[in-house]
Motif scaffolding. Sequence first.
Motif, mmCIF file in Angstrom:
data_model
loop_
_atom_site.group_PDB
_atom_site.id
_atom_site.type_symbol
_atom_site.label_atom_id
_atom_site.label_comp_id
_atom_site.label_asym_id
_atom_site.label_seq_id
_atom_site.Cartn_x
_atom_site.Cartn_y
_atom_site.Cartn_z
ATOM 1 N N THR A 1 -2.622 10.491 4.812
ATOM 2 C CA THR A 1 -1.206 10.625 4.095
ATOM 3 C C THR A 1 -0.671 12.081 4.143
ATOM 4 O O THR A 1 -1.457 12.977 4.174
ATOM 5 C CB THR A 1 -1.139 10.118 2.794
ATOM 6 O OG1 THR A 1 0.191 10.209 2.378
ATOM 7 C CG2 THR A 1 -2.324 10.843 1.925
ATOM 8 N N ILE B 1 -7.354 6.926 3.937
ATOM 9 C CA ILE B 1 -6.057 6.674 4.273
ATOM 10 C C ILE B 1 -5.356 7.911 4.561
ATOM 11 O O ILE B 1 -5.958 9.156 4.348
ATOM 12 C CB ILE B 1 -5.317 6.838 2.454
ATOM 13 C CG1 ILE B 1 -5.960 5.560 1.946
ATOM 14 C CG2 ILE B 1 -3.662 6.609 2.679
ATOM 15 C CD1 ILE B 1 -5.596 5.336 0.571
ATOM 16 N N HIS C 1 -6.614 13.243 5.485
ATOM 17 C CA HIS C 1 -7.249 11.848 5.413
ATOM 18 C C HIS C 1 -8.201 11.770 4.290
ATOM 19 O O HIS C 1 -9.143 12.533 4.199
ATOM 20 C CB HIS C 1 -7.945 11.813 6.805
ATOM 21 C CG HIS C 1 -7.421 12.298 8.002
ATOM 22 N ND1 HIS C 1 -6.494 11.449 8.717
ATOM 23 C CD2 HIS C 1 -7.125 13.426 8.556
ATOM 24 C CE1 HIS C 1 -5.947 12.045 9.643
ATOM 25 N NE2 HIS C 1 -6.448 13.375 9.497
ATOM 26 N N LEU D 1 2.594 1.640 -3.228
ATOM 27 C CA LEU D 1 1.094 2.064 -4.215
ATOM 28 C C LEU D 1 0.991 3.649 -4.150
ATOM 29 O O LEU D 1 1.010 4.462 -5.034
ATOM 30 C CB LEU D 1 0.022 1.306 -4.130
ATOM 31 C CG LEU D 1 -0.784 0.917 -5.190
ATOM 32 C CD1 LEU D 1 0.315 -0.046 -6.229
ATOM 33 C CD2 LEU D 1 -1.941 0.430 -5.158
ATOM 34 N N ILE D 2 0.864 4.091 -2.881
ATOM 35 C CA ILE D 2 0.524 5.431 -2.601
ATOM 36 C C ILE D 2 1.677 6.558 -2.836
ATOM 37 O O ILE D 2 1.467 7.484 -3.656
ATOM 38 C CB ILE D 2 0.185 5.715 -0.936
ATOM 39 C CG1 ILE D 2 -0.884 4.941 -0.472
ATOM 40 C CG2 ILE D 2 0.246 7.075 -0.784
ATOM 41 C CD1 ILE D 2 -1.206 5.013 1.038
ATOM 42 N N THR D 3 2.850 6.117 -2.797
ATOM 43 C CA THR D 3 4.091 6.806 -3.155
ATOM 44 C C THR D 3 4.114 6.746 -4.686
ATOM 45 O O THR D 3 4.309 7.909 -5.342
ATOM 46 C CB THR D 3 5.269 6.196 -2.500
ATOM 47 O OG1 THR D 3 5.175 5.893 -1.300
ATOM 48 C CG2 THR D 3 6.450 7.059 -2.891
ATOM 49 N N ALA E 1 0.867 -1.426 -0.161
ATOM 50 C CA ALA E 1 0.083 -0.182 -0.022
ATOM 51 C C ALA E 1 0.817 1.261 -0.075
ATOM 52 O O ALA E 1 0.647 2.041 -0.689
ATOM 53 C CB ALA E 1 -0.877 0.073 1.218
ATOM 54 N N TYR E 2 2.051 1.038 0.765
ATOM 55 C CA TYR E 2 2.667 2.426 0.941
ATOM 56 C C TYR E 2 3.390 2.850 -0.391
ATOM 57 O O TYR E 2 3.453 3.833 -0.992
ATOM 58 C CB TYR E 2 3.873 2.123 1.942
ATOM 59 C CG TYR E 2 5.046 3.254 2.143
ATOM 60 C CD1 TYR E 2 4.667 4.472 2.626
ATOM 61 C CD2 TYR E 2 6.258 2.955 1.462
ATOM 62 C CE1 TYR E 2 5.758 5.314 2.712
ATOM 63 C CE2 TYR E 2 7.207 3.765 1.364
ATOM 64 C CZ TYR E 2 6.867 4.912 2.059
ATOM 65 O OH TYR E 2 7.752 5.953 2.151
ATOM 66 N N VAL F 1 1.388 6.400 -6.758
ATOM 67 C CA VAL F 1 0.526 7.546 -7.293
ATOM 68 C C VAL F 1 0.835 9.014 -7.177
ATOM 69 O O VAL F 1 0.771 9.913 -7.950
ATOM 70 C CB VAL F 1 -0.737 7.163 -6.349
ATOM 71 C CG1 VAL F 1 -1.818 8.436 -6.799
ATOM 72 C CG2 VAL F 1 -1.128 5.808 -7.135
ATOM 73 N N LYS F 2 1.412 9.339 -5.908
ATOM 74 C CA LYS F 2 1.707 10.583 -5.722
ATOM 75 C C LYS F 2 2.991 11.114 -6.630
ATOM 76 O O LYS F 2 2.937 12.178 -7.054
ATOM 77 C CB LYS F 2 2.471 10.698 -4.202
ATOM 78 C CG LYS F 2 1.291 10.682 -3.016
ATOM 79 C CD LYS F 2 2.028 11.116 -1.767
ATOM 80 C CE LYS F 2 1.739 10.404 -0.780
ATOM 81 N NZ LYS F 2 2.560 10.694 0.510
#
Lengths: 335, 187
Positions: free
Chosen positions: A108, A106, A102, A6-8, A3-4, A10-11
């Motif tokens: 972040t 999530i 939030h 993936l989020i990174t 997940a981490y 996308v960012k």
Amino acid sequence: MVAYLLITLVKCLVVLLILLTAVAYIQLAERKIVGRMQSRVGPTRVGPFGLLQPAADAIKFILKEDVTPDGAHKFLYVLAPMLAVVLALLSITVIPVGPIVHLFGITTALQITDINVGLLFILGVTSLGVYGVVLAGWSSNSKYSLLGSLRGGSQMISYELALGLALVGPVMLAGTLSLRGIVEAQAHLHWFIVPQIVAFAVYLTAAFAETNRVPFDLPDAEGELGAGYHTEYSAMKFAMFFLAEYVNMITVSCVATLVFFGGWMGPLFGPALLRALLPVLYFVAKVCCFLFLYIWVRGTLPRFRYDQLMGFGWKVMIPLALANVMVTGLVVALH
Amino acid sequence: MQLALFLVFALVAVAGGVNLLLQRHPIYSALSLVTVMGALAVEYLLLGAEFIAFIQIIVYAGAIMVLFVFVIMVLNAGEVAAPPKSRVAAFLGLPLLTALALLLLTQFTGSIGGAGLALGDPRVGPAEVGDALFHRYLLPFEVTSVLFLVGILGAVVLAARPHRPRPAAGQAPEALAENPAAAAARR
């Protein structure tokens, strides 16, 4: 972990997309604004008000012939623009554009990665930026390029010192090197511009020099050096230097906003959605002010002479920045 | 994950070091050294020393090596011919290298294990480094700074041109201003 990542990812994609669009339109804005300042209208033909001009420019960059001069050091000649672009993009990763949010369950931070020594990271990456300029000029096998890159290199090394020293004052006041921490230390409108006005003046001047912009654009002085260190570059390789210059402009504007103008801090009001959006809007607005300043200065000031540039950097900027560090240190110690 | 990163960047550092020796052109050698420094900075990061890692980048890769590259460019140094092969080196080189590597390996694995350092240890930030420098190592720190000052003064004195008659009018005013180092050199 997944997940981490993936989020990174996308960012990163979002930031890259926004950044490239921003660069395209800053460049258009620059042509328009400088045009107005010189009683011209700037580009108007492609699309309404010339708004599609960046797209036309991009197509042109891609379709142009890619020339490598005779006797160039091929490997370094190709490496230099890549280095410039990669380093420029790298420093944007630690820039926070807003508070922790939030979203969809999530939590972040609105930044690609938050590291404890964010400011040092940016200084480190900027200090490596010299290689792009220096290697480009040297590997092109051209006297104009070489002279431009020598000027650019010595200018960037000299002003880097003032740039770093100017940031020491705010860091002492905030007590942290984390960009998020520095912004949070400026809550309730305690912006560091007030106690650190000297540091801000030094930082802003040094930032202009670091990005090789007017009035410090000696490395690519058109009148005397062709186009300086990127004289021999064409097509996408030239576009990469161009991109790097504008991304660097955005980075130093972001750092100025974060360190001296309270980042995303500002009065919050209205419904929940507006409250969530306002910090980012404040941040973008402040950065845009700095970018406008860049363009304004370009339309206004003449270029420095080389000895003036060096004398000013070493004899005025660095002593000023050092004095600021000493005074700030005394004040912080006495409190 | 951390071990994999460590190995990758250790390999990069060693490859950069070997390339530094193999390259004929000084610019490529200098750039290999930059690669080594970058890889070392990543290893520091993996050990949790963020501050040291970025200082390594700023000072070594960003300042010192830029000056190296600069000097190579200004002197316009070209490719260097291979040095003559030494017979002593051919016979003794490899055995001595092996011996040295073994010595370092046995010494350092012992000491690192003894100090209890490992990959992914708690971070050492600027605060800890500053605390150590200005409390525990204050005297060595200050003495080193004096040493640097002496070095800088020496460089200025060496670089200052010997006294010549005043140049004709038209020279930039900065060049005419009395500069203490030049005055010192004249004495």
